[in-house]
Design a protein around this motif. Structure first.
Motif, mmCIF file in Angstrom:
data_model
loop_
_atom_site.group_PDB
_atom_site.id
_atom_site.type_symbol
_atom_site.label_atom_id
_atom_site.label_comp_id
_atom_site.label_asym_id
_atom_site.label_seq_id
_atom_site.Cartn_x
_atom_site.Cartn_y
_atom_site.Cartn_z
ATOM 1 N N GLU A 112 0.797 -1.170 -0.017
ATOM 2 C CA GLU A 112 0.014 0.103 0.240
ATOM 3 C C GLU A 112 0.771 1.277 0.046
ATOM 4 O O GLU A 112 0.597 2.361 -0.755
ATOM 5 C CB GLU A 112 -0.990 -0.037 1.303
ATOM 6 N N VAL A 113 2.004 1.379 0.945
ATOM 7 C CA VAL A 113 2.911 2.648 0.912
ATOM 8 C C VAL A 113 3.381 2.730 -0.508
ATOM 9 O O VAL A 113 3.527 3.767 -0.879
ATOM 10 C CB VAL A 113 3.774 2.191 2.002
ATOM 11 N N ALA A 114 3.968 1.533 -1.071
ATOM 12 C CA ALA A 114 4.486 1.618 -2.303
ATOM 13 C C ALA A 114 3.761 2.290 -3.556
ATOM 14 O O ALA A 114 4.040 3.069 -4.253
ATOM 15 C CB ALA A 114 5.167 0.381 -2.796
ATOM 16 N N SER A 115 2.557 1.688 -3.304
ATOM 17 C CA SER A 115 1.582 2.064 -4.591
ATOM 18 C C SER A 115 0.969 3.461 -4.367
ATOM 19 O O SER A 115 1.009 4.379 -5.389
ATOM 20 C CB SER A 115 0.343 1.149 -4.416
ATOM 21 N N MET A 116 0.884 4.111 -3.321
ATOM 22 C CA MET A 116 0.790 5.438 -2.802
ATOM 23 C C MET A 116 1.756 6.255 -3.524
ATOM 24 O O MET A 116 1.677 7.577 -3.989
ATOM 25 C CB MET A 116 0.458 5.699 -1.290
ATOM 26 N N VAL A 122 6.669 11.333 -9.436
ATOM 27 C CA VAL A 122 7.249 11.140 -10.622
ATOM 28 C C VAL A 122 8.653 11.366 -10.746
ATOM 29 O O VAL A 122 9.230 12.062 -10.022
ATOM 30 C CB VAL A 122 6.210 12.078 -11.830
ATOM 31 N N ASP A 123 9.428 10.806 -11.946
ATOM 32 C CA ASP A 123 10.631 10.992 -11.934
ATOM 33 C C ASP A 123 10.901 12.307 -12.767
ATOM 34 O O ASP A 123 10.578 12.497 -13.855
ATOM 35 C CB ASP A 123 11.291 9.968 -12.891
ATOM 36 N N PRO A 124 11.794 13.187 -11.989
ATOM 37 C CA PRO A 124 11.741 14.387 -12.560
ATOM 38 C C PRO A 124 12.336 14.416 -14.091
ATOM 39 O O PRO A 124 12.177 15.331 -14.723
ATOM 40 C CB PRO A 124 12.661 15.650 -11.469
ATOM 41 N N ALA A 125 13.354 13.494 -14.240
ATOM 42 C CA ALA A 125 14.102 13.456 -15.440
ATOM 43 C C ALA A 125 13.262 13.091 -16.528
ATOM 44 O O ALA A 125 13.361 13.864 -17.782
ATOM 45 C CB ALA A 125 15.339 12.679 -15.251
ATOM 46 N N PRO A 129 5.896 8.131 -14.061
ATOM 47 C CA PRO A 129 5.853 7.545 -12.663
ATOM 48 C C PRO A 129 6.891 6.410 -12.175
ATOM 49 O O PRO A 129 7.453 5.635 -12.985
ATOM 50 C CB PRO A 129 4.468 6.963 -12.463
ATOM 51 N N TYR A 130 7.380 6.579 -10.938
ATOM 52 C CA TYR A 130 8.079 5.351 -10.545
ATOM 53 C C TYR A 130 7.510 3.978 -10.393
ATOM 54 O O TYR A 130 6.317 3.843 -10.354
ATOM 55 C CB TYR A 130 8.662 5.781 -9.151
ATOM 56 N N THR A 131 8.053 2.864 -10.820
ATOM 57 C CA THR A 131 7.424 1.636 -10.786
ATOM 58 C C THR A 131 7.626 1.129 -9.282
ATOM 59 O O THR A 131 8.461 1.507 -8.461
ATOM 60 C CB THR A 131 8.333 0.788 -11.716
ATOM 61 N N MET A 132 6.497 0.148 -8.756
ATOM 62 C CA MET A 132 6.674 -0.380 -7.642
ATOM 63 C C MET A 132 8.122 -0.985 -7.192
ATOM 64 O O MET A 132 8.563 -0.926 -6.240
ATOM 65 C CB MET A 132 5.584 -1.597 -7.424
ATOM 66 N N ASP A 137 12.896 -1.121 -4.050
ATOM 67 C CA ASP A 137 14.367 -0.913 -3.656
ATOM 68 C C ASP A 137 14.942 0.117 -3.236
ATOM 69 O O ASP A 137 15.632 0.088 -2.364
ATOM 70 C CB ASP A 137 15.100 -1.092 -5.190
ATOM 71 N N ALA A 138 14.197 1.368 -3.517
ATOM 72 C CA ALA A 138 14.699 2.594 -2.911
ATOM 73 C C ALA A 138 14.645 2.555 -1.383
ATOM 74 O O ALA A 138 15.209 3.054 -0.609
ATOM 75 C CB ALA A 138 13.695 3.686 -3.335
#
Length: 160
Positions: A112-116, A122-125, A129-132, A137-138
């Motif tokens: 749930e936290v990762a999906s939120m 979003v990736d600024p470059a 959107p970032y993937t799950m 991993d982050a």
């Protein structure tokens, strides 16, 4: 000559059991409940005690089948009415949760936290959107620990 082992006729098998424990007056009291009905009872959606409890008896040890005697109930709860004592234990007792259930709840909270995070960030470059997988991993590399009992939104804010 063959011998057959027979089960006692009066023995009741408790299946899908969840134990709610309460210590009071130096004694431990337990009730045997249905796992999925305890949450409903505590939220107020289930009020019928017979639907929640497997047996309407108070135990000192559920796994051994030892019932609490009325003298101990009178001393600790000021009543011998087992229905009142069962309600008291259900309201204030601790539910015993298995390792598998605890791991499943933790995994669900992490998801749930990762999906939120993936929905809101979003990736600024690349402006995508970032993937799950990237978020998980982050979270691991940053040493972020998810608590299964804390609010998901609060943990999302802490993670970001």
């Amino acid at each position: 000559m063959s011998r057959q082992i027979t089960q006692p006729v009066n023995q009741v098998r408790l299946t899908n059991v969840a134990v709610v424990r309460l210590s009071r007056g130096g004694h431990r009291f337990e009730v045997a409940c249905y796992r999925n009905k305890i949450v409903n009872y505590r939220q107020g959606t289930e009020t019928d005690l017979s639907e929640v409890l497997q047996t309407e008896r108070v135990f000192t040890n559920v796994s051994k089948g030892q019932f609490a005697n009325s003298k101990t109930l009178q001393k600790c709860f000021d009543t011998t009415n087992e229905e009142e004592v069962c309600r008291f234990i259900l309201d204030r007792g601790d539910v015993q949760v298995s390792d598998q259930e605890r791991a499943a709840q933790l995994e669900s909270t992490i998801r749930e936290v990762a999906s939120m995070v993936s929905e809101k960030c979003v990736d600024p470059a690349s402006r995508r959107p970032y993937t799950m997988a990237q978020i998980r991993d982050a979270m691991k590399s940053a040493g972020f620990m998810v608590h299964p009992t804390r609010n998901v939104k609060q943990q999302f804010l802490d993670c970001v």
